[in-house]
Design an enzyme around this catalytic site. Structure first.
Site, PDB file in Angstrom:
ATOM      1  N   SER A   1      52.168  -1.017  -7.958  1.00  0.00           N
ATOM      2  CA  SER A   1      53.341  -0.333  -7.390  1.00  0.00           C
ATOM      3  C   SER A   1      52.969   0.917  -6.598  1.00  0.00           C
ATOM      4  O   SER A   1      52.924   0.872  -5.373  1.00  0.00           O
ATOM      5  CB  SER A   1      54.337   0.004  -8.494  1.00  0.00           C
ATOM      6  OG  SER A   1      55.303  -1.007  -8.558  1.00  0.00           O
ATOM      7  N   ARG A   2      52.758   2.004  -7.282  1.00  0.00           N
ATOM      8  CA  ARG A   2      52.331   3.235  -6.618  1.00  0.00           C
ATOM      9  C   ARG A   2      51.372   3.962  -7.545  1.00  0.00           C
ATOM     10  O   ARG A   2      51.590   4.041  -8.758  1.00  0.00           O
ATOM     11  CB  ARG A   2      53.524   4.143  -6.298  1.00  0.00           C
ATOM     12  CG  ARG A   2      54.344   3.706  -5.083  1.00  0.00           C
ATOM     13  CD  ARG A   2      53.555   3.817  -3.772  1.00  0.00           C
ATOM     14  NE  ARG A   2      54.331   3.389  -2.614  1.00  0.00           N
ATOM     15  CZ  ARG A   2      54.336   2.149  -2.106  1.00  0.00           C
ATOM     16  NH1 ARG A   2      53.593   1.202  -2.656  1.00  0.00           N
ATOM     17  NH2 ARG A   2      55.057   1.879  -1.039  1.00  0.00           N
TER      18      ARG A   2
ATOM     19  N   ASP B   1      45.934  -1.872  -7.783  1.00  0.00           N
ATOM     20  CA  ASP B   1      45.958  -2.090  -6.331  1.00  0.00           C
ATOM     21  C   ASP B   1      46.323  -0.790  -5.623  1.00  0.00           C
ATOM     22  O   ASP B   1      46.296  -0.716  -4.399  1.00  0.00           O
ATOM     23  CB  ASP B   1      46.977  -3.180  -5.975  1.00  0.00           C
ATOM     24  CG  ASP B   1      46.954  -3.505  -4.486  1.00  0.00           C
ATOM     25  OD1 ASP B   1      45.835  -3.771  -3.970  1.00  0.00           O
ATOM     26  OD2 ASP B   1      48.019  -3.470  -3.842  1.00  0.00           O
TER      27      ASP B   1
ATOM     28  N   GLU C   1      44.880   7.788  -3.216  1.00  0.00           N
ATOM     29  CA  GLU C   1      44.336   6.767  -2.313  1.00  0.00           C
ATOM     30  C   GLU C   1      44.348   7.175  -0.840  1.00  0.00           C
ATOM     31  O   GLU C   1      43.581   6.634  -0.037  1.00  0.00           O
ATOM     32  CB  GLU C   1      45.095   5.438  -2.479  1.00  0.00           C
ATOM     33  CG  GLU C   1      46.523   5.453  -1.962  1.00  0.00           C
ATOM     34  CD  GLU C   1      47.246   4.122  -2.200  1.00  0.00           C
ATOM     35  OE1 GLU C   1      47.243   3.643  -3.348  1.00  0.00           O
ATOM     36  OE2 GLU C   1      47.808   3.582  -1.228  1.00  0.00           O
TER      37      GLU C   1
ATOM     38  N   HIS D   1      45.050  -1.384  -2.053  1.00  0.00           N
ATOM     39  CA  HIS D   1      46.467  -1.512  -1.648  1.00  0.00           C
ATOM     40  C   HIS D   1      46.654  -2.730  -0.738  1.00  0.00           C
ATOM     41  O   HIS D   1      47.157  -2.624   0.383  1.00  0.00           O
ATOM     42  CB  HIS D   1      46.935  -0.229  -0.947  1.00  0.00           C
ATOM     43  CG  HIS D   1      48.412  -0.002  -1.078  1.00  0.00           C
ATOM     44  ND1 HIS D   1      48.976   1.209  -1.336  1.00  0.00           N
ATOM     45  CD2 HIS D   1      49.463  -0.872  -0.983  1.00  0.00           C
ATOM     46  CE1 HIS D   1      50.293   1.104  -1.389  1.00  0.00           C
ATOM     47  NE2 HIS D   1      50.608  -0.150  -1.180  1.00  0.00           N
TER      48      HIS D   1
HETATM   49  P1  NAI Z   1      63.031  -3.007  -6.066  1.00  0.00           P
HETATM   50  O1  NAI Z   1      63.756  -1.809  -5.572  1.00  0.00           O
HETATM   51  O2  NAI Z   1      63.554  -4.361  -5.755  1.00  0.00           O
HETATM   52  O3  NAI Z   1      62.888  -2.896  -7.666  1.00  0.00           O
HETATM   53  C1  NAI Z   1      62.517  -1.740  -8.348  1.00  0.00           C
HETATM   54  C2  NAI Z   1      63.088  -1.843  -9.751  1.00  0.00           C
HETATM   55  O4  NAI Z   1      62.579  -0.759 -10.521  1.00  0.00           O
HETATM   56  C3  NAI Z   1      64.621  -1.755  -9.778  1.00  0.00           C
HETATM   57  O5  NAI Z   1      65.163  -2.835 -10.514  1.00  0.00           O
HETATM   58  C4  NAI Z   1      64.880  -0.429 -10.481  1.00  0.00           C
HETATM   59  O6  NAI Z   1      66.070  -0.435 -11.266  1.00  0.00           O
HETATM   60  C5  NAI Z   1      63.635  -0.314 -11.352  1.00  0.00           C
HETATM   61  N1  NAI Z   1      63.383   1.022 -11.856  1.00  0.00           N
HETATM   62  C6  NAI Z   1      63.698   2.219 -11.315  1.00  0.00           C
HETATM   63  N2  NAI Z   1      63.301   3.207 -12.131  1.00  0.00           N
HETATM   64  C7  NAI Z   1      62.734   2.619 -13.220  1.00  0.00           C
HETATM   65  C8  NAI Z   1      62.148   3.111 -14.405  1.00  0.00           C
HETATM   66  N3  NAI Z   1      62.055   4.423 -14.661  1.00  0.00           N
HETATM   67  N4  NAI Z   1      61.667   2.229 -15.298  1.00  0.00           N
HETATM   68  C9  NAI Z   1      61.744   0.892 -15.072  1.00  0.00           C
HETATM   69  N5  NAI Z   1      62.298   0.365 -13.969  1.00  0.00           N
HETATM   70  C10 NAI Z   1      62.771   1.232 -13.038  1.00  0.00           C
HETATM   71  O7  NAI Z   1      61.541  -2.845  -5.569  1.00  0.00           O
HETATM   72  P2  NAI Z   1      60.441  -3.988  -5.367  1.00  0.00           P
HETATM   73  O8  NAI Z   1      60.571  -4.571  -4.019  1.00  0.00           O
HETATM   74  O9  NAI Z   1      60.431  -4.879  -6.549  1.00  0.00           O
HETATM   75  O10 NAI Z   1      59.115  -3.104  -5.341  1.00  0.00           O
HETATM   76  C11 NAI Z   1      58.670  -2.394  -6.489  1.00  0.00           C
HETATM   77  C12 NAI Z   1      57.598  -1.395  -6.054  1.00  0.00           C
HETATM   78  O11 NAI Z   1      56.448  -2.120  -5.628  1.00  0.00           O
HETATM   79  C13 NAI Z   1      57.986  -0.552  -4.833  1.00  0.00           C
HETATM   80  O12 NAI Z   1      58.678   0.613  -5.238  1.00  0.00           O
HETATM   81  C14 NAI Z   1      56.673  -0.215  -4.215  1.00  0.00           C
HETATM   82  O13 NAI Z   1      56.264   1.051  -4.664  1.00  0.00           O
HETATM   83  C15 NAI Z   1      55.721  -1.270  -4.744  1.00  0.00           C
HETATM   84  N6  NAI Z   1      55.137  -2.097  -3.685  1.00  0.00           N
HETATM   85  C16 NAI Z   1      53.783  -2.201  -3.602  1.00  0.00           C
HETATM   86  C17 NAI Z   1      53.186  -2.988  -2.627  1.00  0.00           C
HETATM   87  C18 NAI Z   1      51.703  -3.159  -2.528  1.00  0.00           C
HETATM   88  O14 NAI Z   1      51.200  -3.661  -1.501  1.00  0.00           O
HETATM   89  N7  NAI Z   1      50.919  -2.794  -3.538  1.00  0.00           N
HETATM   90  C19 NAI Z   1      54.006  -3.682  -1.634  1.00  0.00           C
HETATM   91  C20 NAI Z   1      55.431  -3.563  -1.853  1.00  0.00           C
HETATM   92  C21 NAI Z   1      55.956  -2.783  -2.839  1.00  0.00           C
END
Ligand code: NAI
Length: 340
Positions: free
Chosen positions: A242-243, A267, A272, A304
């Protein structure tokens, strides 16, 4: 440039690499936009390079803070287009105050990221990274390569948004028991897919594998720290796609040394910026924490790259260029505004 577009249908792209440019070239040509590629990351000091364009297009490690946004607003750039899903590197409050629109690509291929998370876990657990190197040196021994079945293991998914839900479903396919935590649970989806929601504490305490799929916010910064890691099941595996700043890397190192964590796949990494996406093979790595992490046999780091599939790159390019084109034409419906 197309006749429908105003004169300023030009956009400056930052932190670009050749493997992504081909997709933007294709999408840009279709939308009639002129793209100026910059290899450096956008920050306040170089924001003037966006001058004459309608938008600045940025990625995960550009530093779009208030000063940078002020500089962009000052030269008449009205749009910051993130070609990614996360937007933690943009001060969206400042953008709103300065009248800048911020758009992102909320979903391009959640499968790409979820599949990478699973690939990391399988590689780490089954020691594929070590076996690959060994066999290439004609060492066909198996010592140290013992893994575990994923079948019937308890996997904790933190964040059941687009990516987390797909990761959960893949793990269900392996016959894992999947536990999820999200402040906004998707109850129907969970029931339909045999996933059970639990509190964060319970998930951390009971899962063999914890995979992070939540956004980075001030509240989630270092969610995984010395204290929360100490409450994990001994020897659990941690996957972070994620991050980086969700995880306190120094605490991870201590937990790896003590055996509290059995394996860690990252990742993303909290420092980074300036390291990932670049070739440092001929220079000294300055980051001692990352250097230490890389010494563990049970740590796997990718740069990443979870998003890096053809499908994802095409979707990112098309959505981004569509948003910029709409903005340039003054259309109200810009896809997924983060802030108006
Ligand atoms: P999304 O917005 O669809 O889902 C995020 C989920 O996290 C939501 O259901 C939200 O309610 C939940 N959430 C918020 N705060 C929380 C907490 N404290 N504890 C547990 N859950 C919590 O986002 P998506 O598309 O699923 O992406 C998730 C993350 O993946 C992004 O924020 C981004 O940072 C990361 N990402 C990484 C990539 C990579 O290449 N490594 C590429 C795309 C996204």
């Amino acid at each position: 440039m197309s006749d429908e577009l105003p004169e300023r249908g030009r956009v400056a792209f930052y932190d670009t690499k050749s493997y992504a440019r081909v997709y933007f070239d294709a999408a840009g040509a279709a939308g009639g936009m002129e793209i100026v590629y910059q290899e450096f990351r956008l920050e306040a000091a170089n924001a003037f390079t966006a001058e004459g364009g309608v938008a600045a297009c940025v990625f995960v490690n550009d530093k779009v803070d208030r000063r940078c946004l002020e500089a962009l607003a000052g030269i008449g750039v009205g749009l910051v287009a993130l070609r990614c899903a996360g937007f933690n590197n943009v001060d969206v409050k400042a953008a709103g105050e300065l009248g800048l629109t911020v758009v992102r690509v909320p979903a391009y291929s959640p499968h790409a990221v979820a599949e990478h998370a699973v690939a990391l876990l399988l590689t780490l657990n089954r020691k594929i990274h070590r076996a690959y190197n060994r066999v290439r040196e004609l060492n066909f021994s198996l010592g140290g390569l013992v893994g575990f079945d994923l079948f019937e293991k308890r996997v904790g998914i933190v964040g059941t948004g687009k990516i987390g839900r797909i990761a959960a479903q893949i793990f269900r396919g392996f016959g894992c028991e999947v536990i999820a935590y999200d402040p906004f649970p998707q109850v129907e989806w969970a029931q339909a897919n045999g996933v059970e929601y639990a509190g964060f504490e319970e998930l951390m305490r009971t899962c063999d594998v914890v995979s992070l799929h939540l956004p980075l916010t001030p509240e989630t910064h270092h969610l995984l720290n010395a204290e929360s890691i100490s409450r994990m099941k001994k020897g659990a595996y941690l996957i972070n796609t994620s991050r980086g700043k969700l995880v306190d890397s120094a605490a991870v190192i201590q937990a790896l040394k003590s055996g509290q964590l059995g394996g860690v796949a990252l990742d993303v990494y909290e420092e980074e910026e300036g390291v990932f996406f670049e070739d440092h093979s001929e220079t000294a790595l300055q980051d001692d924490v990352l250097a230490r992490l890389l010494t563990f046999p049970n740590v796997l780091v990718t740069s990443h790259q979870a998003f890096l599939t053809e499908e994802a790159l095409r979707a990112i390019a098309e959505t981004t260029m569509d948003s910029i084109g709409r903005f340039a034409r003054g259309e109200a419906a810009v896809a997924e505004r983060v802030v108006k």
